[in-house]
Design an enzyme around this catalytic site. Sequence first.
Site, short mmCIF file in Angstrom:
data_model
loop_
_atom_site.label_atom_id
_atom_site.label_comp_id
_atom_site.label_asym_id
_atom_site.label_seq_id
_atom_site.Cartn_x
_atom_site.Cartn_y
_atom_site.Cartn_z
CG ASP A 271 6.00 0.53 3.32
OD1 ASP A 271 5.17 1.02 4.09
OD2 ASP A 271 5.71 0.04 2.20
C1 GLC Z 1 2.73 0.44 0.54
C2 GLC Z 1 2.34 0.20 1.99
C3 GLC Z 1 2.59 -1.19 2.46
C4 GLC Z 1 2.43 -2.14 1.28
C5 GLC Z 1 3.57 -1.85 0.31
C6 GLC Z 1 3.46 -2.68 -0.97
O1 GLC Z 1 3.21 1.72 0.36
O2 GLC Z 1 2.80 1.12 2.96
O3 GLC Z 1 1.67 -1.49 3.51
O4 GLC Z 1 2.48 -3.49 1.72
O5 GLC Z 1 3.66 -0.48 0.00
O6 GLC Z 1 2.36 -2.28 -1.70
#
Ligand code: GLC
Length: 732
Positions: free
Chosen positions: A233
Amino acid sequence: MTKEKIEELISQLTLQEIIDMIHGNGCFCTKGVERLGIPPFVTSDGPRGVRKDFENDAFKELGLSYDYVSYLPCNTALAATWNRELAYATGKLLGKEARGRGKDMILAPGINIMRTPLCGRSFEYMGEDPYLVSEMVVPVVQGIEENDVSSCVKHFAVNNQETRRLDVDVEVSERALRELYLPGFEAAVKKGKAKGVMGAYNKLRGMHCCHNDYLLIDILRKEWGFEGITVSDWGGVHDTEEALMNGIDMEMSVTNNYDSYYMANPLLELIESGAVEQKTAYAKIDEKVRHILHVMNELHMLDGKRKSGTYNDYQDKAVLRQTARESVVLLKNNNHILPLDKKKIKKLLVVGENANRQHAPGGGSAEIKALYEITPLMGLHMLLGGNTQIEYQPGYFNDDIGNIWANTGESENGQADSLNQDGEKAQSLPSTESKDQSEEKLKHQKEMNEKYLKEALEAAKDADAVIYVGGLTHDYDTEGQDRNDMKLPYEQDRLISELLKVRPDTVVTLVAGSPVDMAAWIDSADTLVYSWYAGMEGGIALAEVLFGDVNPSGHLPESFPVTESDCPAVVLGEFPGGDQVTYGEDIFVGYRYYDTYDVPTAFPFGYGLSYTDFVMTGIRAEVLEDTADHKSVKVSFDISNIGDMAGAAVAQVYVADKYPKVKKADKELKAFEKLYLEPGETREVALILEKDAFSYFDEESHSFQADAGSYMIMLAKNADEVVDVTEVEFTS
Ligand code: GLC
C-alpha cells in the site's frame, strides 16, 4: 515470452535497473528499462473506476478534460446484487477502462471483511461473509484481467478499520484468519488467477503486512501458488531488510523522494554492504523482478499484442444501470406503499440533501472523476418527465465537501497528508478549522436545519407523495477514518421523525456505504429502501425501483445491527483498539455472531424484499461423496414466484454442524443462487456443496477439517429466515 526468455532478460538487468523496477518513481508507476524493452509499470485506483490523473510527483490533479470515466457502483453495492454475472460484467468494464486509460494494474477490488459497520472503507468492500466475498471477487478479477490489465486485490490482510490503519497491530486467531479474513483473497488468487495483491498498511501479529513473510511467502506463494506481483500500500513499507526478504515485490508511496524509498538506495546499500548474504540477496531481488516480468508478459506488455481497451463507451451504461438496479435493497414496504404509481402522482415532493448530492468525487483513493452522475433527484425527473411536478426540499443543511482529501488550499497533497497523521487524528476529519469556527459552523447548521425542516414539513402537506433521500456521504464513508457511531448526521433523525408525523406514507430511502442507526424512526416508517453509492446510473436505477419499473432484488451483504454497541467486535473483541487490536470475537463476525448469540439486528445479513413473493420449498440432499478427503452433497429445492410481478430471488443455503467438536457458528452461508422468475413460474434448483462447505480450520493440525457426523442444510431467504431444512450424515 517463454520463461527461459524472461530468465535471459533478468540476467541482462543490472542491480540498479532491478532496483528501479521494484519501487515507485511516480505517484502510481515504477521505472522501466528502455534498453531492454521493459516498459514502466503504471497503476491506478480504484474499485469504482479509473481514478483521475495526477502530476507524476505529487497527488495534485492535472485537471484536464480527458480523464472523466465511468463511475461504477461501489463494491458493497455490487455485493448487494448477489449476482455473479454482474460481478464479471463490471469487472470487465473496469478492466477495459483501465486499459483504455493506459494503465497496467487497477488497484481493485477491495475485499476486506466488514468486521464492524463503522469502518470508513466498508463501501469499498463486499460485506461480512467470506463465501459471498469469494463468489463475487472471482468474476470481478476475471473480468478485469480479460483486458490485459492486472487486478490488485486489497488490502492483504486484516485491514478492517481505518483507525491507526498505518500501524495498528492485529491480533487474530489462525482459525478466524483462515475462515473469515483470507478466503476472499484465496479465491481471488486460486480461482480468479489474480495477478496483483496489495499488502495492507497494518501489522499482523507484530509484523507489517507489506513485508510479512507469513502472509506474503508462506500463505500467498507457497500455499496458494501466487505468481503475480505483491504491491505495498502507498507508504506501507517500513523496513528495507524485511522488504528484501519477506515477499514484497513493489514498494509504492506518496512522497517523491523515490531514491530514498526503502527498496531504493537503502536496498542498494544493504545489498552492497554484504549485511545480507549476497547469493540470498540477489536471489530475492531476482524473484521480485521475475514476478513483475511474468505479469508484464501475461499482460502482453512485452510482445506488442496487447488489447488497447477504451472508456466511456455508451453501451456500457446498460451494465452500470443494471448493477445499480439490482443493488437496491427494499427493507420495508408495509401496506404496499411501493411501488409508487406514476399516473396518480402529479405533485411529488423530494426531501433530503442526498437526493441532490453527487458522491463520485469522495471517499479517498476510491474517488472518481465521473463522466456524469445521475442523482436520485435527476433520476426522478428523468423517469417521470414533464407531467409530474417535482419539488425539492434539502431538509437538512450539509455544506461538507464530501471528500476529506479535497485540496482545500490547505494541502497540495491530501493523500500524502492523510498518511502524515498519527493514529489519533486519523480518527477524525483532518480539519484545519479552529474550535470557535466549528462552533460557529455548528450553530449555523442548526439554524439552517431548523429553516429547512420547517420548509420541508410545509411542502409535505399537499404533495401527492413524499420521497425522503438521506443517508451518509463520503465525509463519513471514507478512507482514512472510521465513524464514531452509526448515527445519521445533519440531524436527520429528527427530520425523518417529523416528516413521518406529517406524512406517514413518506417513502424513506437512504444512500450510504454502510449500516446506520435507524432506531429513532424505523417503527414509524412503512417503507425503507437502501441504495449504496451505486455509480453514475444510481439515481435513475433508484427512481425505477421506487416507481416499479424495476422490481428490487438487492440483499444485504452485511448485517445491520441496531446500534454499534451490539457489534461483536465491540462486545467480544476490541474496536478500534490502540497500538494493538485484538479480534476477540474470533470467527463470530456479523450474522455468525448475531445468530449464534441471539442478538437481534435491525435487518439481518442476506435480507431483501421484492414487490412479488417467492416460496422456496422441498429441500432435499443426496450425499455424493463421503470419504476423509472428498465430501460432496447435491442439494435441490423448488422456488416459485407466487406474486403478480416478475422478479429475482436470492436463494441462500446455510450449513450447520449438528454436533460440532469445536464451537462453531449456528450456521454459515455456503451457497446461493439468484433466480429470475416470471409470475407463477416454478424452478427446480440443484446445487453442489463440496467438502469446504462442511469444513472448519483446525488449529492443532493447521488445516481445514470436515468431520464425520450430521449436518443441517438450510434453505433461507436471509440469515434470520430459514424456510426449509434437511440433514445429511457423513460417516468418514
Ligand atoms: C491508499 C489506499 C489504497 C490505494 C493506494 C493508492 O492509501 O489504502 O487502497 O489503492 O493508497 O492510492
